[in-house]
Design a protein around this motif. Structure first.
Motif, PDB file in Angstrom:
ATOM      1  N   SER A   1      43.998 -36.162  61.075  1.00  0.00           N
ATOM      2  CA  SER A   1      44.155 -37.418  61.810  1.00  0.00           C
ATOM      3  C   SER A   1      43.598 -38.584  60.999  1.00  0.00           C
ATOM      4  O   SER A   1      42.634 -38.441  60.256  1.00  0.00           O
ATOM      5  CB  SER A   1      43.426 -37.343  63.156  1.00  0.00           C
ATOM      6  OG  SER A   1      43.494 -38.589  63.830  1.00  0.00           O
ATOM      7  N   ASP A   2      44.215 -39.748  61.192  1.00  0.00           N
ATOM      8  CA  ASP A   2      43.712 -40.969  60.553  1.00  0.00           C
ATOM      9  C   ASP A   2      42.789 -41.757  61.465  1.00  0.00           C
ATOM     10  O   ASP A   2      42.306 -42.827  61.102  1.00  0.00           O
ATOM     11  CB  ASP A   2      44.866 -41.849  60.086  1.00  0.00           C
ATOM     12  CG  ASP A   2      45.740 -42.338  61.247  1.00  0.00           C
ATOM     13  OD1 ASP A   2      45.451 -42.011  62.418  1.00  0.00           O
ATOM     14  OD2 ASP A   2      46.738 -43.049  60.976  1.00  0.00           O
ATOM     15  N   GLY A   3      42.533 -41.226  62.678  1.00  0.00           N
ATOM     16  CA  GLY A   3      41.593 -41.871  63.591  1.00  0.00           C
ATOM     17  C   GLY A   3      42.086 -43.163  64.194  1.00  0.00           C
ATOM     18  O   GLY A   3      41.280 -43.960  64.696  1.00  0.00           O
ATOM     19  N   ALA A   4      43.405 -43.383  64.213  1.00  0.00           N
ATOM     20  CA  ALA A   4      43.932 -44.655  64.703  1.00  0.00           C
ATOM     21  C   ALA A   4      43.633 -44.891  66.175  1.00  0.00           C
ATOM     22  O   ALA A   4      43.673 -46.031  66.643  1.00  0.00           O
ATOM     23  CB  ALA A   4      45.446 -44.701  64.474  1.00  0.00           C
ATOM     24  N   ARG A   5      43.299 -43.848  66.918  1.00  0.00           N
ATOM     25  CA  ARG A   5      43.028 -43.979  68.356  1.00  0.00           C
ATOM     26  C   ARG A   5      41.553 -43.749  68.700  1.00  0.00           C
ATOM     27  O   ARG A   5      41.200 -43.575  69.860  1.00  0.00           O
ATOM     28  CB  ARG A   5      43.894 -42.963  69.131  1.00  0.00           C
ATOM     29  CG  ARG A   5      45.393 -43.185  68.928  1.00  0.00           C
ATOM     30  CD  ARG A   5      46.164 -41.905  68.821  1.00  0.00           C
ATOM     31  NE  ARG A   5      45.804 -41.220  67.589  1.00  0.00           N
ATOM     32  CZ  ARG A   5      46.406 -41.403  66.413  1.00  0.00           C
ATOM     33  NH1 ARG A   5      47.421 -42.216  66.326  1.00  0.00           N
ATOM     34  NH2 ARG A   5      45.992 -40.773  65.329  1.00  0.00           N
TER      35      ARG A   5
ATOM     36  N   ASP B   1      39.821 -39.345  69.495  1.00  0.00           N
ATOM     37  CA  ASP B   1      40.385 -39.189  68.156  1.00  0.00           C
ATOM     38  C   ASP B   1      39.261 -39.323  67.125  1.00  0.00           C
ATOM     39  O   ASP B   1      38.148 -39.749  67.436  1.00  0.00           O
ATOM     40  CB  ASP B   1      41.443 -40.270  67.940  1.00  0.00           C
ATOM     41  CG  ASP B   1      42.321 -40.006  66.723  1.00  0.00           C
ATOM     42  OD1 ASP B   1      42.227 -38.917  66.134  1.00  0.00           O
ATOM     43  OD2 ASP B   1      43.107 -40.907  66.371  1.00  0.00           O
ATOM     44  N   PHE B   2      39.537 -38.932  65.898  1.00  0.00           N
ATOM     45  CA  PHE B   2      38.551 -39.017  64.820  1.00  0.00           C
ATOM     46  C   PHE B   2      39.276 -39.223  63.498  1.00  0.00           C
ATOM     47  O   PHE B   2      40.361 -38.663  63.277  1.00  0.00           O
ATOM     48  CB  PHE B   2      37.706 -37.749  64.763  1.00  0.00           C
ATOM     49  CG  PHE B   2      36.660 -37.769  63.676  1.00  0.00           C
ATOM     50  CD1 PHE B   2      35.534 -38.565  63.803  1.00  0.00           C
ATOM     51  CD2 PHE B   2      36.818 -37.008  62.528  1.00  0.00           C
ATOM     52  CE1 PHE B   2      34.580 -38.601  62.807  1.00  0.00           C
ATOM     53  CE2 PHE B   2      35.862 -37.024  61.534  1.00  0.00           C
ATOM     54  CZ  PHE B   2      34.741 -37.830  61.666  1.00  0.00           C
TER      55      PHE B   2
ATOM     56  N   PRO C   1      41.566 -43.839  82.372  1.00  0.00           N
ATOM     57  CA  PRO C   1      42.643 -44.793  82.657  1.00  0.00           C
ATOM     58  C   PRO C   1      43.980 -44.275  82.147  1.00  0.00           C
ATOM     59  O   PRO C   1      44.066 -43.660  81.088  1.00  0.00           O
ATOM     60  CB  PRO C   1      42.207 -46.048  81.879  1.00  0.00           C
ATOM     61  CG  PRO C   1      40.741 -45.893  81.660  1.00  0.00           C
ATOM     62  CD  PRO C   1      40.513 -44.418  81.524  1.00  0.00           C
ATOM     63  N   LYS C   2      45.006 -44.555  82.904  1.00  0.00           N
ATOM     64  CA  LYS C   2      46.334 -44.121  82.483  1.00  0.00           C
ATOM     65  C   LYS C   2      46.944 -45.036  81.426  1.00  0.00           C
ATOM     66  O   LYS C   2      47.961 -44.672  80.819  1.00  0.00           O
ATOM     67  CB  LYS C   2      47.265 -44.030  83.690  1.00  0.00           C
ATOM     68  CG  LYS C   2      46.999 -42.835  84.594  1.00  0.00           C
ATOM     69  CD  LYS C   2      48.166 -42.613  85.538  1.00  0.00           C
ATOM     70  CE  LYS C   2      48.049 -41.290  86.281  1.00  0.00           C
ATOM     71  NZ  LYS C   2      49.222 -41.008  87.116  1.00  0.00           N
ATOM     72  N   LEU C   3      46.360 -46.186  81.223  1.00  0.00           N
ATOM     73  CA  LEU C   3      46.892 -47.126  80.239  1.00  0.00           C
ATOM     74  C   LEU C   3      46.113 -47.008  78.941  1.00  0.00           C
ATOM     75  O   LEU C   3      44.899 -47.249  78.898  1.00  0.00           O
ATOM     76  CB  LEU C   3      46.816 -48.559  80.765  1.00  0.00           C
ATOM     77  CG  LEU C   3      47.284 -49.651  79.794  1.00  0.00           C
ATOM     78  CD1 LEU C   3      48.738 -49.429  79.398  1.00  0.00           C
ATOM     79  CD2 LEU C   3      47.093 -51.025  80.411  1.00  0.00           C
ATOM     80  N   LEU C   4      46.799 -46.642  77.873  1.00  0.00           N
ATOM     81  CA  LEU C   4      46.198 -46.592  76.549  1.00  0.00           C
ATOM     82  C   LEU C   4      46.512 -47.880  75.791  1.00  0.00           C
ATOM     83  O   LEU C   4      47.653 -48.357  75.830  1.00  0.00           O
ATOM     84  CB  LEU C   4      46.755 -45.406  75.747  1.00  0.00           C
ATOM     85  CG  LEU C   4      46.337 -44.005  76.174  1.00  0.00           C
ATOM     86  CD1 LEU C   4      47.048 -42.967  75.306  1.00  0.00           C
ATOM     87  CD2 LEU C   4      44.835 -43.837  76.064  1.00  0.00           C
ATOM     88  N   PRO C   5      45.550 -48.427  75.052  1.00  0.00           N
ATOM     89  CA  PRO C   5      45.784 -49.684  74.322  1.00  0.00           C
ATOM     90  C   PRO C   5      46.444 -49.458  72.967  1.00  0.00           C
ATOM     91  O   PRO C   5      46.076 -50.068  71.965  1.00  0.00           O
ATOM     92  CB  PRO C   5      44.350 -50.221  74.157  1.00  0.00           C
ATOM     93  CG  PRO C   5      43.500 -49.009  74.040  1.00  0.00           C
ATOM     94  CD  PRO C   5      44.137 -47.986  74.955  1.00  0.00           C
ATOM     95  N   PHE C   6      47.440 -48.573  72.932  1.00  0.00           N
ATOM     96  CA  PHE C   6      48.119 -48.247  71.682  1.00  0.00           C
ATOM     97  C   PHE C   6      49.630 -48.235  71.923  1.00  0.00           C
ATOM     98  O   PHE C   6      50.095 -47.771  72.966  1.00  0.00           O
ATOM     99  CB  PHE C   6      47.681 -46.871  71.168  1.00  0.00           C
ATOM    100  CG  PHE C   6      46.197 -46.684  71.069  1.00  0.00           C
ATOM    101  CD1 PHE C   6      45.441 -47.408  70.151  1.00  0.00           C
ATOM    102  CD2 PHE C   6      45.549 -45.794  71.915  1.00  0.00           C
ATOM    103  CE1 PHE C   6      44.075 -47.245  70.085  1.00  0.00           C
ATOM    104  CE2 PHE C   6      44.185 -45.620  71.846  1.00  0.00           C
ATOM    105  CZ  PHE C   6      43.441 -46.359  70.927  1.00  0.00           C
ATOM    106  N   PRO C   7      50.405 -48.696  70.951  1.00  0.00           N
ATOM    107  CA  PRO C   7      51.867 -48.626  71.098  1.00  0.00           C
ATOM    108  C   PRO C   7      52.345 -47.187  71.218  1.00  0.00           C
ATOM    109  O   PRO C   7      51.693 -46.250  70.740  1.00  0.00           O
ATOM    110  CB  PRO C   7      52.377 -49.273  69.797  1.00  0.00           C
ATOM    111  CG  PRO C   7      51.234 -50.062  69.267  1.00  0.00           C
ATOM    112  CD  PRO C   7      49.992 -49.347  69.707  1.00  0.00           C
ATOM    113  N   LEU C   8      53.490 -47.031  71.835  1.00  0.00           N
ATOM    114  CA  LEU C   8      54.032 -45.705  72.073  1.00  0.00           C
ATOM    115  C   LEU C   8      54.165 -44.907  70.783  1.00  0.00           C
ATOM    116  O   LEU C   8      53.909 -43.695  70.754  1.00  0.00           O
ATOM    117  CB  LEU C   8      55.404 -45.826  72.762  1.00  0.00           C
ATOM    118  CG  LEU C   8      56.161 -44.525  73.033  1.00  0.00           C
ATOM    119  CD1 LEU C   8      55.380 -43.645  73.987  1.00  0.00           C
ATOM    120  CD2 LEU C   8      57.551 -44.821  73.586  1.00  0.00           C
TER     121      LEU C   8
END
Length: 962
Positions: free
Chosen positions: A534-538, A943-944, A549-556
């Protein structure tokens, strides 16, 4: 004894009053950026030092454990440029040390260790032949008078303060008192010091060191609380005292700076290093600013700094014992190597931070005869050398073919190298195969054998075998795999300091798309081609399963993998495309409200800590009772008696399930004997808890009351007529008790509804359902709809039916005439459940009148087993997902039970009780309670950045010598 302070001295000779700025670096002098040297060493309460303990020309890490009898730890430096393994250099050095120092106290070219003890004794350990790792002598060198014993904490420094060619020690205690331990040894075969109290005090000293700056004698150097740096000679007197010369103000600095004197330029006179500024020969006018040294903000987190020659080129290196609070590397040992026009190699520096030193890659040193240049390693590029081992039944061509993918993958990593390239270059050494007949020997001695001794500190080992273990040493240099490329990348990731969890509290997090995560070990986005680190983007989003929360602050696009295996979550982009809704709890609702949800079930669901509260020989039952106005958890279970089982009950007395999971009341006997099979119980809202059980005479129901203090009482008992041979399942239903009665696989199910009048049973109706089951039934009340109150009954399909791996859930409704009618049915995973299925129901937004149904049952498709693992299954609003069901295995490998599981709702979760199966008679039939039965625990996840961690930490630390 007369005392005076520096602040009150009448005369101070000021060397400079302003900071000088050097126009250029004399002779090209500079120091490298920090170089990782070793993982934590000499941490509190140990007292760390640096010195050449064995006299081989390379300084070593030394520390003294001050408690008890005292242990000296040592990490020697290899001539190849890395630390060896750590070891104990001396035991029983002395009791209760308050300080230590090292230097040429007995031997001229080696570091002997001085320990200063609370009883005033001074001991010196010395005599370590070159290439060995243990001190041979432990001499009592002095006895400090009781009134002069330094007050802790104390600082120490070493120099030849009287110019007699022998190193002396000066201590500075918490009160500012100085003590000179004057070296008076008469030969190199003994150690002896005379003790001299120094008249002048130095209160408020922040940093303390010593060096030779002129006149051929050592001077103490210190930094005080005003940021002033002073130096002064110290001379013993014939009357047994000593004193400082008039202190010289060298420069001004920050009181928070670190200070150490040493021969950084390799010259006869010492230099003073204060913060990032080097004062050659102690002269502030010649100051050199060293930007590669840590800034003040970073250095504040450091422990002591030392000057010593690790390389052996005549120049002292700066050794920093880091004591920061960073998540990674905050406690490691770092080195800065000096260099100039005459020493351009920069010591043991590794510019690519891959653990392979620059002098190895340039061929200045071929470590143990290995030519890194010939192998293709390049200066400024990140390289990894792997020793490939195998048994002789593993094809070398197969291994090499798969390593092509490994090489391509590591080369593609977006890691920038100092030479301007990206990626990591992999280099392999293919060893001769080992006979398969020696497998047992390899298994017993794997850690000793690999990597081979000549490659340790240089290369990693990966051992390929057929059907072997998949293991690797975390942050280490050896591992085993079965020859596959993804197996290699996963296990090698462990060697590069990666974990299954990404260093969070729990692993298998759905939002961590790494092949280190068991959820994505072999596939991402439903293809093995995408599996990788993983690149840890999340990583900025913390996954809290209890408040998610059901809303993630990341694009689909950055989270689309969530819709693939293992999780198959349903996703929906926000209108602006900047965020993504995730249906974590599978209710079909896409909003930004927080939910409770299990987001880690690749290998199984973690349901929290195990609380063993007794033993049971039947299925346990859990009920949430609110009869006292307070929700109380009631646990009912059975134990063997002279005549059938006796039933016992306990209540949970805790308030916090994380810290008080073991707080249960003493057991109360509610039925003293005669019980057959498994009990069942239910709480009727507004009334009481009722337990139902079978006996030889038939089925009984008994009221259980709970006092305000949690005390249990067995109340009224009622026998249900004409129920001999039946096994009951009781549930609350429309304010009444419903008894679902099962006789055998070929008999129809009966139901008795017991009407309530307050807390008493006031009447009963009977019905026979067109339903048969291979095992006793699960039952729970559902919603009340337009067609009346509903009752869900779960049956196990019989052996002669088509699908033996499923159970059937049937919803019955009771009309105004009290008639039960079948309204709908659903097939749900059952897996050869051999006992009653536990069924729970609750309303769920998005699931309409059906609500949320949970089935907890055994199953591993093993019909001949009387015990099996357990699964939790719930309905979901997506028919294309296993027919509208999501099933998860309970995680623990020993989560096997021969009985039904007890369960009830509690605080947005499910409490479960298990009768555990175990091959050990002492543990078999343990009664265990878990507070997170829906799989959502308090463990935080996320994520990491695997790739960044490999770049910054894993590569340099994984092939250290120790």
């Amino acid at each position: 004894m007369r005392s005076r302070s520096v602040a009150s001295s009448a005369l101070l000779l000021l060397i400079t009053s302003t900071l000088a700025q050097a126009a250029q670096r004399p002779g090209g002098f500079d120091m490298t950026p920090e170089q990782f040297w070793r993982t934590p060493f000499g941490t509190d309460p140990r007292m760390p030092l640096v010195g050449d303990a064995d006299g081989d020309g390379h300084a070593d890490l030394i520390s003294l454990w001050p408690k008890d009898d005292g242990v000296v730890d040592l990490v020697r430096t290899s001539a190849l440029g890395k630390p060896f393994y750590g070891n104990v250099a001396m035991r029983n050095f002395g009791k209760n040390a308050i300080g230590d120092a090292c230097g040429p106290l007995v031997r001229k070219d080696a570091a002997d260790l001085m320990g200063i003890y609370a009883d005033g004794s001074v001991r010196i350990a010395w005599g370590m032949p070159v290439g060995t790792n243990a001190y041979q002598h432990n001499d009592l060198a002095a006895q400090i008078p009781p009134d002069l014993i330094p007050k802790v904490p104390i600082k120490t420094t070493v120099a030849d303060f009287d110019g007699d060619g022998l190193a002396d020690v000066v201590t500075l205690d918490a009160n500012g008192s100085l003590l000179l331990l004057h070296n008076t040894r008469g030969s190199e075969t003994s150690a002896h010091c005379s003790v001299h109290a120094v008249k002048t005090k130095l209160p408020g000293v922040r940093q303390f060191s010593a060096g030779v700056f002129g006149g051929g004698k050592g001077e103490v150097v210190w930094l005080d609380g005003t940021g002033s740096v002073y130096r002064a000679f110290i001379t013993p007197s014939s009357d047994g005292s000593a004193d400082l010369s008039t202190p010289v103000l060298v420069t001004k600095a920050s009181p928070e700076d670190h200070l150490v004197a040493g021969h950084f330029q390799g010259k006869k006179e010492s230099d003073i290093l204060v913060g990032q500024r080097l004062l050659p020969g102690g002269d502030a006018h010649k100051e050199i600013l060293l930007k590669n040294l840590p800034s003040l903000d970073v250095a504040k987190g450091d422990g002591p700094w030392f000057a010593a020659g690790l390389v052996g080129n005549g120049m002292d290196d700066l050794i920093r014992y880091r004591r920061g609070k960073e998540r990674f590397g905050g406690q490691d040992v770092y080195v800065h190597f000096p260099f100039d026009d005459a020493h351009p190699d920069k010591g043991y520096f590794c510019s690519s931070n891959d653990g392979l030193l620059d002098i190895w890659k340039t061929g200045k040193i071929n470590p143990n005869g290995l030519d890194l240049r010939e192998m293709g390693c390049q200066l400024g590029h990140r390289d990894i050398i792997v020793d490939i081992e195998r048994f002789d039944d593993v094809s070398l061509d197969y291994v090499k073919k798969n390593l092509e993918r490994v090489t391509k993958y590591f080369g593609s990593l977006p890691i920038k190298n100092p030479d301007g390239t990206t990626g990591i270059a992999m280099h392999y050494i293919f060893a001769n195969p080992i006979p398969k007949a020696k497998r047992d020997d390899v298994n017993r001695h794997f850690d000793e054998m690999f990597p081979p001794s000549n490659l340790r500190g240089i290369a990693h080992t990966m051992f390929a075998e057929n059907n072997g273990p998949l293991v690797s040493r975390i942050n280490g240099d050896r591992g085993r795999y079965n020859g596959g490329p993804l197996e290699f990348i996963h296990e090698f990731g462990h060697q590069l300091d990666l974990t299954h969890s990404g260093f969070w509290d729990d692993d298998e997090c759905a939002l961590y798309p790494s092949l280190m995560n068991y959820s994505y070990s072999y596939s991402l986005n439903d293809t093995s081609d995408d599996a990788g680190y993983s690149d840890g983007a999340r990583a900025s989003f913390t996954v809290n399963p209890l408040h998610l929360p059901k809303l993630l602050p990341f694009p689909l696009e950055t989270v689309k993998f969530l819709s693939g295996a293992q999780y198959h979550f349903h996703l929906k982009p926000t209108d602006d495309g900047k965020g993504t809704f995730v249906d974590w709890n599978w209710d079909g609702v896409f909003d930004d409200e927080a939910v409770v949800a299990d987001v880690r079930y690749s290998h199984g669901s973690n349901i929290g800590p195990r609380h063993v509260v007794g033993q049971t020989q039947c299925a346990p039952v859990l009920v949430s009772d609110e009869s006292t106005g307070k929700k109380r958890i009631l646990l009912i279970y059975g134990q063997t008696s002279a005549n059938g089982l006796k039933l016992l009950a306990r209540t949970w007395l805790g308030e916090n399930r994380d810290s008080e999971g073991d707080r249960w009341s003493e057991a109360t006997v509610i039925v003293d004997s005669g019980v057959l099979g498994d009990p069942t119980a239910a709480y009727v809202k507004g009334g009481s808890t009722w337990v139902s059980y079978a006996t030889a005479d038939g089925v009984f129901v008994k009221r259980i009351t709970i006092d305000a203090d949690g005390t249990l009482q067995a109340g009224a008992t009622k026998m249900i007529p004409r129920t001999q041979g039946f096994e009951p399942t009781v549930t609350a239903f429309d304010g009444q008790l419903a008894l679902v009665l099962w006789h055998d696989a070929n008999s129809p199910v009966e139901i008795r509804v017991l009407k309530m009048s307050g807390d008493k049973l006031a009447g009963m109706s009977k019905a026979v359902l067109n339903l048969e089951s291979a095992v006793p039934l699960g039952a729970v009340a559902g919603s009340v709809g337009s067609d009346g109150p509903s009752l869900w009954i779960c049956r196990r399909e019989k052996d002669d039916e088509l699908d033996k791996t499923h159970n059937q859930l049937v919803r019955f409704v009771q009309d105004s005439d009290g008639i039960f009618k079948e309204a709908e049915s659903k097939l749900v995973f059952g897996g050869y459940a051999s006992h009653r299925m536990t069924i729970l129901w609750e309303p769920e937004k998005g699931l309409g009148p059906t609500g949320r149904i949970y089935q907890i049952a055994e199953g591993l498709l093993a019909p001949d087993r009387t015990w099996s693992e357990s699964f939790i299954t719930m309905n979901v609003p997506y028919p294309d997902h296993d027919g509208g069901w999501l099933d998860r295995r309970y995680l623990e490998t020993d989560f096997t039970t021969p009985s039904a599981v007890g369960a009830c709702f509690y605080n947005d979760n499910i409490i479960c009780a298990f009768r555990l199966h175990d091959s050990d008679p002492a543990r078999n039939d343990s009664l265990a309670v878990y507070f997170y039965g829906n799989g959502a625990t308090p463990a935080l996840m996320g994520d990491f950045d695997d790739i960044g961690h490999i770049r910054d930490f894993g590569m340099s630390r994984s092939i250290r010598r120790s």
